[in-house]
Scaffold this motif. Sequence first.
Motif, short mmCIF file in Angstrom:
data_model
loop_
_atom_site.label_atom_id
_atom_site.label_comp_id
_atom_site.label_asym_id
_atom_site.label_seq_id
_atom_site.Cartn_x
_atom_site.Cartn_y
_atom_site.Cartn_z
N ARG A 25 0.81 -1.23 0.00
CA ARG A 25 0.00 0.00 0.00
C ARG A 25 0.85 1.28 0.00
O ARG A 25 0.59 2.22 0.73
CB ARG A 25 -0.94 0.03 1.20
CG ARG A 25 -1.94 -1.10 1.19
CD ARG A 25 -2.83 -1.03 2.42
NE ARG A 25 -3.43 -2.33 2.71
CZ ARG A 25 -4.42 -2.86 2.01
NH1 ARG A 25 -4.95 -2.20 1.00
NH2 ARG A 25 -4.91 -4.04 2.31
N VAL A 26 1.90 1.23 -0.79
CA VAL A 26 2.70 2.45 -0.95
C VAL A 26 2.30 3.09 -2.26
O VAL A 26 2.21 2.39 -3.28
CB VAL A 26 4.22 2.11 -0.98
CG1 VAL A 26 5.03 3.39 -1.18
CG2 VAL A 26 4.63 1.42 0.30
N HIS A 27 2.04 4.37 -2.21
CA HIS A 27 1.60 5.03 -3.43
C HIS A 27 2.74 5.81 -4.08
O HIS A 27 3.33 6.68 -3.47
CB HIS A 27 0.43 5.98 -3.10
CG HIS A 27 -0.08 6.70 -4.30
ND1 HIS A 27 -0.81 6.07 -5.29
CD2 HIS A 27 0.08 7.98 -4.70
CE1 HIS A 27 -1.09 6.94 -6.24
NE2 HIS A 27 -0.57 8.11 -5.91
N ALA A 28 3.04 5.45 -5.31
CA ALA A 28 4.04 6.21 -6.07
C ALA A 28 3.31 7.17 -7.00
O ALA A 28 2.29 6.83 -7.58
CB ALA A 28 4.92 5.27 -6.87
N GLN A 29 3.87 8.38 -7.10
CA GLN A 29 3.23 9.39 -7.94
C GLN A 29 3.49 9.14 -9.42
O GLN A 29 2.63 9.34 -10.26
CB GLN A 29 3.84 10.76 -7.60
CG GLN A 29 2.89 11.64 -6.85
CD GLN A 29 3.46 13.02 -6.71
OE1 GLN A 29 4.66 13.25 -6.88
NE2 GLN A 29 2.60 13.96 -6.39
N ALA A 30 4.71 8.72 -9.72
CA ALA A 30 5.08 8.53 -11.12
C ALA A 30 6.14 7.45 -11.23
O ALA A 30 6.90 7.21 -10.29
CB ALA A 30 5.60 9.83 -11.71
N LEU A 31 6.16 6.82 -12.38
CA LEU A 31 7.16 5.80 -12.66
C LEU A 31 7.74 6.07 -14.04
O LEU A 31 7.00 6.26 -15.00
CB LEU A 31 6.50 4.42 -12.61
CG LEU A 31 7.38 3.20 -12.90
CD1 LEU A 31 6.81 1.98 -12.20
CD2 LEU A 31 7.51 2.92 -14.38
N THR A 32 9.05 6.14 -14.12
CA THR A 32 9.66 6.31 -15.45
C THR A 32 10.72 5.22 -15.65
O THR A 32 11.36 4.78 -14.70
CB THR A 32 10.34 7.69 -15.61
OG1 THR A 32 11.02 8.00 -14.40
CG2 THR A 32 9.32 8.77 -15.92
N VAL A 33 10.85 4.81 -16.90
CA VAL A 33 11.84 3.79 -17.25
C VAL A 33 12.98 4.46 -18.00
O VAL A 33 12.74 5.19 -18.97
CB VAL A 33 11.22 2.68 -18.12
CG1 VAL A 33 12.27 1.66 -18.52
CG2 VAL A 33 10.07 2.00 -17.38
N HIS A 34 14.19 4.28 -17.52
CA HIS A 34 15.34 4.87 -18.19
C HIS A 34 16.17 3.77 -18.84
O HIS A 34 16.55 2.82 -18.19
CB HIS A 34 16.20 5.65 -17.19
CG HIS A 34 15.51 6.86 -16.69
ND1 HIS A 34 15.78 8.12 -17.14
CD2 HIS A 34 14.51 6.97 -15.78
CE1 HIS A 34 14.97 8.97 -16.52
NE2 HIS A 34 14.20 8.30 -15.70
#
Length: 331
Positions: A292-301
């Motif tokens: 139940r951890v909320h991440a705002q954004a995810l990007t793949v590099h």
Amino acid sequence: MSATTEQMAPPKGISAVGLRKSYGDKLVLDGVDLEVRPGTVFALLGPNGAGKTTVVQILSTLIAADGGQAFVSGQPLEDADAVRAQIGVTGQFAAVDGLLTAEENLLLMADLHHLDRREGRRRAAELLSQFDLAGDATKRASTFSGGMRRKLDLAMTLVGRPSLIFLDEPTTGLDPRSRRTLWHLIRELAKQGVTIFLTTQYLEEADQLADRIAVLDGGRIVAEGTAEELKRLVPGGHIRLQFADAHSLDAATAQLGLSTAVRDDENLSLQIPSDGSIPTLRSVLDLLERSRVHAQALTVHTPDLDDVFLALTGNGAAHHTAASTVKESLR
Ligand SMILES: Nc1ncnc2c1ncn2[C@@H]1O[C@H](COP(=O)(O)OP(=O)(O)O)[C@@H](O)[C@H]1O
Ligand SMILES: [Mg+2]
């Protein structure tokens, strides 16, 4: 040869298994497998001395392999005449005769392909115009710049309308402007459906032109895939998670483990080394959701091809292990 080369042959690719070649004690190719789909551009990428020219020489029937099998344009290598009728080869060292004019060079090729005189002239004129050499048609090739020579060489390769061409380091030694012109011409050929097998030492060239890239090193193909696939496979690729507050960042760090993840407190973000593949992304997202951890954004590099090349063709003990891992994950 004339009848078959004149009509556009059905496009067929290359399929090679276990190609081996040694010169004396020196093992140059140690079991090379290649698959080139018809109508695509394939780049064989490797450092100097990797064996690229040897592969081209074998596939174009100029030399025999010590072992392995291959079909080129639908024909087995053993049937050298049938293979040769389908292909064109532009070597690293141009076949252009400096004493002849551009047009004479092309007419000579037309003769070799048994085109009649009228058809030969028509084909030469067509190629001179296509390659922007019409204004220099009657100049001796010895007066040409490196870029013009390369263009003429490529034009000569196309006189017989091959369905598949080998370009061995087509832009090595050229200035950036000539290189771009050649890239443009190669792309145009690809659009016309010609299958293109090129070798290069330049990552940018492979990235710019090729549908698929194979990296040759130590006599083997150490990686194969699209430029994007290759970039995803080397260290340096990571997933970056962005959080709204320090609390979420703490929670995520606890879940994902600091041994692998790199925490950036200032930017409230977490970097996790990753190949960027969907299963890996899914496992990270699942873990966050379960806890139940909320991440705002995810990007793949993804790293660039230079990273790939260095990781795969570097010398050292680690390299063969890394290479086999890469190959496995591409299957
Ligand atoms: N005819 C030959 N005789 C002996 N060694 C050769 C011959 N041709 C190539 N080699 C060796 O095989 C290796 C691969 O050469 P090559 O295929 O030309 O590599 P690349 O084109 O990738 O630079 C090099 O070490 C080269 O010295
Ligand atoms: Mg070479």
